[in-house]
Design an enzyme around this catalytic site. Structure first.
Site, PDB file in Angstrom:
ATOM      1  N   ASP A 127      47.212  55.794  45.019  1.00  0.00           N
ATOM      2  CA  ASP A 127      47.649  54.414  45.251  1.00  0.00           C
ATOM      3  C   ASP A 127      48.360  54.317  46.598  1.00  0.00           C
ATOM      4  O   ASP A 127      48.960  55.298  47.046  1.00  0.00           O
ATOM      5  CB  ASP A 127      48.620  53.993  44.133  1.00  0.00           C
ATOM      6  CG  ASP A 127      48.563  52.510  43.857  1.00  0.00           C
ATOM      7  OD1 ASP A 127      48.096  52.120  42.775  1.00  0.00           O
ATOM      8  OD2 ASP A 127      48.989  51.720  44.737  1.00  0.00           O
TER       9      ASP A 127
ATOM     10  N   LEU B 294      38.756  60.264  52.087  1.00  0.00           N
ATOM     11  CA  LEU B 294      39.488  61.295  51.360  1.00  0.00           C
ATOM     12  C   LEU B 294      38.517  62.312  50.777  1.00  0.00           C
ATOM     13  O   LEU B 294      37.331  62.018  50.592  1.00  0.00           O
ATOM     14  CB  LEU B 294      40.356  60.691  50.246  1.00  0.00           C
ATOM     15  CG  LEU B 294      39.662  60.143  49.008  1.00  0.00           C
ATOM     16  CD1 LEU B 294      40.632  60.068  47.847  1.00  0.00           C
ATOM     17  CD2 LEU B 294      39.112  58.754  49.288  1.00  0.00           C
TER      18      LEU B 294
ATOM     19  N   TYR C 219      38.757  38.177  48.704  1.00  0.00           N
ATOM     20  CA  TYR C 219      38.655  38.899  47.429  1.00  0.00           C
ATOM     21  C   TYR C 219      37.232  38.795  46.874  1.00  0.00           C
ATOM     22  O   TYR C 219      36.577  39.803  46.604  1.00  0.00           O
ATOM     23  CB  TYR C 219      39.654  38.309  46.446  1.00  0.00           C
ATOM     24  CG  TYR C 219      39.756  39.037  45.112  1.00  0.00           C
ATOM     25  CD1 TYR C 219      40.330  40.305  45.039  1.00  0.00           C
ATOM     26  CD2 TYR C 219      39.299  38.441  43.939  1.00  0.00           C
ATOM     27  CE1 TYR C 219      40.443  40.963  43.814  1.00  0.00           C
ATOM     28  CE2 TYR C 219      39.405  39.091  42.718  1.00  0.00           C
ATOM     29  CZ  TYR C 219      39.984  40.351  42.658  1.00  0.00           C
ATOM     30  OH  TYR C 219      40.088  40.999  41.448  1.00  0.00           O
TER      31      TYR C 219
HETATM   32  P1  NAD Z   1      47.301  45.402  40.630  1.00  0.00           P
HETATM   33  O1  NAD Z   1      47.598  44.671  41.897  1.00  0.00           O
HETATM   34  O2  NAD Z   1      48.375  45.566  39.632  1.00  0.00           O
HETATM   35  O3  NAD Z   1      46.721  46.854  40.941  1.00  0.00           O
HETATM   36  C1  NAD Z   1      46.012  47.178  42.095  1.00  0.00           C
HETATM   37  C2  NAD Z   1      46.479  48.553  42.546  1.00  0.00           C
HETATM   38  O4  NAD Z   1      45.724  48.956  43.700  1.00  0.00           O
HETATM   39  C3  NAD Z   1      47.951  48.560  42.967  1.00  0.00           C
HETATM   40  O5  NAD Z   1      48.586  49.679  42.424  1.00  0.00           O
HETATM   41  C4  NAD Z   1      47.900  48.624  44.484  1.00  0.00           C
HETATM   42  O6  NAD Z   1      49.049  49.218  45.048  1.00  0.00           O
HETATM   43  C5  NAD Z   1      46.623  49.432  44.687  1.00  0.00           C
HETATM   44  N1  NAD Z   1      45.990  49.203  45.996  1.00  0.00           N
HETATM   45  C6  NAD Z   1      45.727  48.029  46.591  1.00  0.00           C
HETATM   46  N2  NAD Z   1      45.127  48.228  47.775  1.00  0.00           N
HETATM   47  C7  NAD Z   1      45.001  49.573  47.917  1.00  0.00           C
HETATM   48  C8  NAD Z   1      44.468  50.402  48.935  1.00  0.00           C
HETATM   49  N3  NAD Z   1      43.956  49.875  50.064  1.00  0.00           N
HETATM   50  N4  NAD Z   1      44.507  51.749  48.763  1.00  0.00           N
HETATM   51  C9  NAD Z   1      45.045  52.292  47.645  1.00  0.00           C
HETATM   52  N5  NAD Z   1      45.577  51.544  46.644  1.00  0.00           N
HETATM   53  C10 NAD Z   1      45.549  50.197  46.788  1.00  0.00           C
HETATM   54  O7  NAD Z   1      46.031  44.663  39.996  1.00  0.00           O
HETATM   55  P2  NAD Z   1      45.294  44.912  38.599  1.00  0.00           P
HETATM   56  O8  NAD Z   1      45.343  43.656  37.838  1.00  0.00           O
HETATM   57  O9  NAD Z   1      45.785  46.152  37.982  1.00  0.00           O
HETATM   58  O10 NAD Z   1      43.780  45.112  39.093  1.00  0.00           O
HETATM   59  C11 NAD Z   1      43.206  46.409  39.211  1.00  0.00           C
HETATM   60  C12 NAD Z   1      41.749  46.275  39.607  1.00  0.00           C
HETATM   61  O11 NAD Z   1      41.037  45.555  38.622  1.00  0.00           O
HETATM   62  C13 NAD Z   1      41.527  45.554  40.936  1.00  0.00           C
HETATM   63  O12 NAD Z   1      40.479  46.176  41.625  1.00  0.00           O
HETATM   64  C14 NAD Z   1      41.100  44.173  40.508  1.00  0.00           C
HETATM   65  O13 NAD Z   1      40.271  43.554  41.460  1.00  0.00           O
HETATM   66  C15 NAD Z   1      40.354  44.465  39.213  1.00  0.00           C
HETATM   67  N6  NAD Z   1      40.391  43.288  38.336  1.00  0.00           N
HETATM   68  C16 NAD Z   1      41.530  42.962  37.662  1.00  0.00           C
HETATM   69  C17 NAD Z   1      41.535  41.834  36.865  1.00  0.00           C
HETATM   70  C18 NAD Z   1      42.751  41.422  36.083  1.00  0.00           C
HETATM   71  O14 NAD Z   1      42.751  40.358  35.490  1.00  0.00           O
HETATM   72  N7  NAD Z   1      43.797  42.212  36.017  1.00  0.00           N
HETATM   73  C19 NAD Z   1      40.388  41.025  36.771  1.00  0.00           C
HETATM   74  C20 NAD Z   1      39.261  41.373  37.509  1.00  0.00           C
HETATM   75  C21 NAD Z   1      39.256  42.530  38.273  1.00  0.00           C
END
Ligand code: NAD
Ligand code: UDP
Length: 340
Positions: free
Chosen positions: A51, A81, A163
Site C-alpha cells: 500500500d 515491483l 476513476y
Molecule cells: P480504499 O480507498 O479504502 O482502499 C484503497 C487502498 O489502495 C488504500 O489503502 C490506498 O492507500 C491504496 N492505494 C491507492 N493508490 C495506491 C497506489 N498508487 N499504490 C499503492 N496503493 C494505493 O478503497 P476501497 O473501498 O477499499 O476499494 C478497494 C478497491 O476496490 C479499489 O480498487 C476500488 O476501486 C475497488 N472498489 C471498491 C468499491 C467499494 O464500494 N468499496 C466498489 C467498487 C470497486
C-alpha cells in the site's frame, strides 16, 4: 522520472518450514483490502499487503503485524515491483469520489500503470491476478439492473472520468494481456460495498450519513434522493473475490459482485436514521456532476460461476457499521470532526 524497481522480500512461513501459497494484496491497508487480508491470513496463506497509504491506514492491518504469514510493504503501484507470489489481488486505487477526485491524474496513473506493472509481474511469474474493477464501468447506466454484457454510459471528460476511464482502461489491459500473453486474469466488478474500517472522512454516503446521524448533525442527501444504489456488506464482497480467484483458468469475468437490494438514497438515509436512533434532520445539497441515477447489479453470472450471493441484509450490515463508528467517534477526534 522512473523510480527504481522495488524488490519485495517476504519471509517464508516460519511455522511450516516450507513454501506456502503466497498472495499479494495491493491496496491491502484500505477498507476492502484489509478485510481481504484478514480472510487470507486466517486461511493460512502467506499474505503480502502492499500500500502507499494514500487512503489506507496502518491501523487497518496493525492487528496482523507479527503474524508469521503476514508482511506489509510501502510501495506505490505506479512504480514497477518484483515479488515472488502465486496470486495477486489488485485493489490499489482510491474508491471514494472525494478521494479519487483529489488527485485525478494520480488516480488514472494508479489504475493504468498499476495494472500494467502488476500484469507484467503476473505474466512473468505465471500467477493468477484479480482486478478489483467497479460498477462505475457502467457509468450512469441506461439499463437497470446492469449485466456484465452492458458496455456502459460514461462521460469521458467529466470529474469522475479519472476513476471510470482508468478502471475501464485497466480492464482493457487485463483482457489484452490474457489474449496476447496468456496471463491468468480474473476481473470482478464490485458494486457499492460498506462496513467497518471505512474512514470517517472517506466521503462515501454510508460513512457520511452514519457519522452525521451519530453526531446529531444534519444528514446530507445530495440531489432529491431519488437516485439509487445497491449496498453490499464487506464480508460478502470479500467472499465473492476469494471465490472468483479460486475459479479455474479460463474463467476470467468480468463478474458483478454486489447486492441487488436497490434503495433510493432518500430511503437509505431514513434507514440509517432509524437504526442510529438519531433525531437529525435530513437536508439536501446539489447532486455532484455525473452522479449516476441508478445502480443495481445483475448477479446471475456470480450465482452460476461462483455459487455466490450476498448473505448479509442491509439493516444487519448497517447495524455492525454503526457499532464500529460509535467506537470510532470516541477513539478518533478526526471522526468527530468528519463531515462537519
Ligand atoms: P480504499 O480507498 O479504502 O482502499 C484503497 C487502498 O489502495 C488504500 O489503502 C490506498 O492507500 C491504496 N492505494 C491507492 N493508490 C495506491 C497506489 N498508487 N499504490 C499503492 N496503493 C494505493 O478503497 P476501497 O473501498 O477499499 O476499494 C478497494 C478497491 O476496490 C479499489 O480498487 C476500488 O476501486 C475497488 N472498489 C471498491 C468499491 C467499494 O464500494 N468499496 C466498489 C467498487 C470497486
Ligand atoms: N451521497 C449523498 N450524501 C453524501 C454522500 C453521497 O447523498 O454525503 C450520494 C451521492 O450523490 C450518490 C450516492 O449517495 O448519489 C452514493 O455516493 P457514494 O459517494 O457513496 O458512491 P458512488 O457515487 O461512487 O456510488
Amino acid at each position: 522520472m522512473q523510480k527504481a524497481m522495488t524488490h519485495v522480500f517476504a519471509p517464508y512461513s516460519v511455522k511450516s518450514y516450507h513454501r506456502t501459497h503466497r498472495a499479494l494484496v495491493t491496496g491491502g491497508a484500505g477498507f476492502l483490502g484489509s478485510h481481504l487480508c484478514d480472510r487470507l491470513v486466517e486461511s493460512g496463506q502467506q499474505v503480502i499487503c502492499l500500500d502507499n497509504f494514500s487512503t489506507g491506514r496502518h491501523r487497518n492491518v496493525e492487528h496482523l503485524i507479527g503474524r508469521p504469514n503476514f508482511s506489509l510493504v510501502n510501495h506505490d503501484v505506479v512504480d514497477p515491483l518484483l515479488v515472488d507470489v502465486d496470486e495477486i489481488y489488485n485493489l490499489a486505487c482510491p474508491a471514494s469520489p472525494t478521494a479519487y477526485a483529489a488527485d485525478p491524474i494520480h488516480t488514472t496513473k494508479t489504475s493504468v500503470l498499476g495494472a500494467l506493472n502488476l500484469l507484467q509481474l503476473a505474466t512473468d511469474r505465471n500467477c493468477k491476478i484479480l482486478q478489483a474493477s467497479t460498477s462505475e464501468i457502467y457509468g450512469d447506466p441506461l439499463v437497470n439492473p446492469q449485466p456484465e454484457s452492458y458496455w456502459g454510459h460514461v462521460d469521458p471528460t467529466g470529474p469522475r472520468a479519472c476513476y471510470d476511464e482508468g478502471k475501464r482502461c485497466a480492464e482493457a489491459l487485463f483482457f489484452d494481456f490474457a489474449r496476447r500473453h496468456g496471463t491468468r486474469i480474473k476481473v470482478a466488478r464490485i458494486f457499492n460495498t460498506y462496513g467497518p474500517r471505512m474512514r470517517g472522512d472517506d466521503g462515501r454516503v454510508t460513512s457520511n450519513l452514519i457519522i452525521e446521524a451519530l453526531r446529531g448533525a444534519d444528514m446530507t442527501v445530495y440531489g432529491d434522493g431519488t437516485q439509487t444504489r445497491s449496498f453490499c456488506y464487506v464480508d460478502d464482497t470479500v467472499e465473492g473475490l476469494i471465490r472468483l480467484m479460486a475459479t479455474p483458468d479460463g474463467i476470467e469475468g468480468p463478474v458483478n459482485i454486489g447486492n441487488p437490494d436497490e434503495r433510493t438514497i432518500g430511503d437509505f438515509a431514513l434507514v440509517v436514521r432509524a437504526l442510529t436512533g438519531s433525531r437529525s434532520d435530513i437536508v439536501h445539497r446539489p447532486l455532484p456532476v455525473d452522479d449516476p441515477r441508478r445502480r443495481r447489479p445483475d448477479i446471475a453470472l456470480a450465482r452460476q460461476l461462483l455459487g455466490w450471493e450476498p448473505t448479509v441484509p442491509l439493516e444487519e450490515g448497517l447495524a455492525r457499521m454503526i457499532d464500529y463508528f460509535r467506537e470510532e467517534i470516541v477513539r478518533e477526534p478526526s471522526v468527530r470532526e468528519a463531515v462537519a
